[in-house]
Design an enzyme around this catalytic site. Structure first.
Site, PDB file in Angstrom:
ATOM      1  CG  ASP A 191      -1.974   1.089   1.150  1.00  0.00           C
ATOM      2  OD1 ASP A 191      -3.002   0.838   0.496  1.00  0.00           O
ATOM      3  OD2 ASP A 191      -1.768   2.177   1.723  1.00  0.00           O
ATOM      4  CB  ILE A 192       0.973   4.281  -2.138  1.00  0.00           C
ATOM      5  CG1 ILE A 192       1.306   3.458  -3.391  1.00  0.00           C
ATOM      6  CG2 ILE A 192       1.736   5.596  -2.160  1.00  0.00           C
ATOM      7  CD1 ILE A 192       0.913   4.131  -4.687  1.00  0.00           C
ATOM      8  CD  GLU A 203      -4.779   4.043  -1.512  1.00  0.00           C
ATOM      9  OE1 GLU A 203      -4.989   4.482  -0.375  1.00  0.00           O
ATOM     10  OE2 GLU A 203      -5.639   4.040  -2.407  1.00  0.00           O
TER      11      GLU A 203
END
Length: 514
Positions: free
Chosen positions: A390-391, A433
């Site tokens: 996950d960003i 994301e």
């Protein structure tokens, strides 16, 4: 009365091969007792391999006998799922007034469910890993809606061909003068052979019109295709007509003769246009007063219209001409649909597998490959790992720099992940994301090294427009079967580890531990 045993079925065999080529499916012909008359054309590897086993051979035989019985009892197409989880349809047909026969086709998996259905059915047969990989790579699939639309098309198309074949056989057996049905059948046979290999859509339009005109010896004609959105017919091919007239010709559904044919879905043969269509009196465009217009249909859906006029001999078109064209139209409709499919197939396949923004695989494909990897590991007592990524603070990028910059961050992170993994690993955009990775033959310890390489690669990204702010990612690692017993549990474990990385300060790798 013509029986299957007394008839030369070699023309049907060639026609059957053409059907298989057109639709990408296997077809075969059986008698009313489920005994094979013509073996399967284009038989897929799953069927041919399973039939060679003792258990598979018995089950295949039983399904065809049952299918023939169901078809003859119900007198309509029968659709079923066989012991290999493939969808098969059986269609009734008759050789003129003779004994019934059954056309069996399909032998395909439903698109989107093929891997699960395949592995579930193949497990009891004990194939080696190499054999399973070979079979998996050659799976034949079909859209779910086609399972229910194709049988009706085949019933119409195969029924016409077999009746014509029987008429030909009967006439030749009686040593009578060649009847129109016999000549028509032989003409159709040649047309089918020439049409089957054509895939290019523009070439297909021209070929269909050319062969239509040849069948009934017409000097003029046009092929019109219906745009399903605008409900307008446009000319895609013409013969004996000034191209300047037809290039910009657009006919709305229900307007004029062609529009009416498309709207009603019914063919028409006109012998004298002045008496039968008064509004067309004194039009000097045509040499004769007779023409045929027929709809091109897939099941009940009209996709176009074929018009032919001016018979070379100067005679009027007959009902026999109409029937000949109708038999051809069924085949032409399938060819057009096949041509449209092939022209888009590669693009559609990629669209169905990939995320358009990052060009990574999408969630659906990731889950298919995950299921496949789980099945492989179960068979060989091996392991594999999976990442959830996950960003960090991605919402901040969108809020601060805008969605366009947010997209650039997604693409940059995708490139960094892809550059850091091995060629055999599977990388996907899982949603928003979030990204996911499958690492075959890899335990958690070795996966950690690759995860760190990904994290550092993202950390070193330099994206224009972010004023030096570097994106970071949090990664969670889980191993199958150590951490999970099924797909959803594995994803949950990796997800849990990834959120642990978030809680520990982000920009780090956390390996799941029970």
């Amino acid at each position: 009365m013509v029986s299957p045993e007394s008839l030369d079925l070699s023309p049907w065999r060639e026609f059957q091969e053409g059907l298989s080529s057109l639709l990408g499916l296997s077809f075969s012909l059986y008698d009313g007792d489920g005994e094979p008359l013509v073996p399967p054309s284009s038989e897929n590897q799953v069927c041919s391999s399973v039939k060679c086993t003792q258990k598979g051979g018995v089950l295949c035989r039983e399904t065809y006998v049952n299918a023939a019985r169901q078809v003859l009892e119900k007198k309509k197409p029968y659709i079923y799922k066989c012991h290999m989880n493939q969808y098969i349809f059986a269609v009734p047909a008759r050789l003129d007034k003779g004994r019934p026969v059954v056309v069996v086709g399909g032998r395909a998996y439903i698109e989107g469910r093929e891997l699960r259905d395949f592995y579930e059915a193949i497990a009891p047969y004990g194939f080696s890993d190499n054999s399973l990989e070979s079979l998996r790579s050659a799976l034949v699939t079909i859209p779910a809606k086609s399972v229910f639309t194709v049988p009706a098309i085949i019933e119409n198309l195969a029924g016409s061909f077999l009746k014509c074949l029987a008429s030909s056989g009967a006439a030749e057996a009686e040593d009578s003068r060649p009847a129109l049905a016999v000549k028509g059948f032989k003409a159709l046979e040649e047309v089918y052979k020439s049409l089957a290999p054509v895939l290019d859509r523009e070439e297909l339009y021209e070929m269909i019109l050319s062969k239509s005109s040849e069948l009934v010896r017409a000097e003029r004609g046009s092929l019109m295709i219906l745009d399903s959105k605008s409900r307008v017919l446009s000319v895609k091919a013409s013969k004996g007509i000034d191209r300047r007239i037809v290039d910009n010709l657009r006919i709305r559904l229900g307007e004029g003769i062609s529009g009416a044919i498309a709207a009603k879905g019914l063919p028409v043969v006109v012998r004298n246009i002045e008496s039968e269509v008064p509004s067309w009196r004194n039009r000097p465009v045509y040499k004769t007063k007779s023409f045929i217009s027929i709809p091109l249909k897939l099941d009940t859906r009209v996709i176009g219209v074929i018009n032919v006029s001016d018979k070379i001999s100067g005679e009027v078109f007959s009902d026999d001409d109409l029937q000949l064209l109708l038999s051809f139209a069924n085949y032409a409709s399938i060819a057009l649909e096949r041509g449209a499919y092939y022209s888009m197939s590669e693009e559609l396949k990629m669209l169905s597998m990939t995320d358009p923004l990052t060009s990574l695989f999408n969630r659906r494909y990731f889950r298919e490959r995950l299921f496949e990897e789980v099945e492989r590991v179960k068979r060989h007592s091996e392991c594999f790992s999976s990442f959830m990524i996950d960003i960090d603070d991605f919402k901040t990028y969108n809020d601060t720099y805008g969605h366009i910059m947010g997209d650039e961050v997604l693409k940059g992170v995708a490139r960094a992940i892809r550059d850091a993994v091995r060629s055999m690993d599977v990388v996907a955009r899982y949603g928003g994301e979030e990204f996911a990775v499958i690492l075959p033959h890899t335990n958690k310890k070795d996966s950690y090294v690759i995860a760190e390489r990904i994290r550092k690669g993202v950390e070193e990204l330099r994206l224009p427009g972010t004023f030096g702010k570097t994106p970071t990612i949090s990664l969670g690692v889980a191993e199958f079967p150590t951490d999970a017993s099924h797909i959803d549990e594995l994803i949950h474990r990796a997800d849990s580890a990834m959120y642990g990385a978030k809680r520990m300060g982000k920009n780090r790798v956390v390996v799941y531990e029970k």
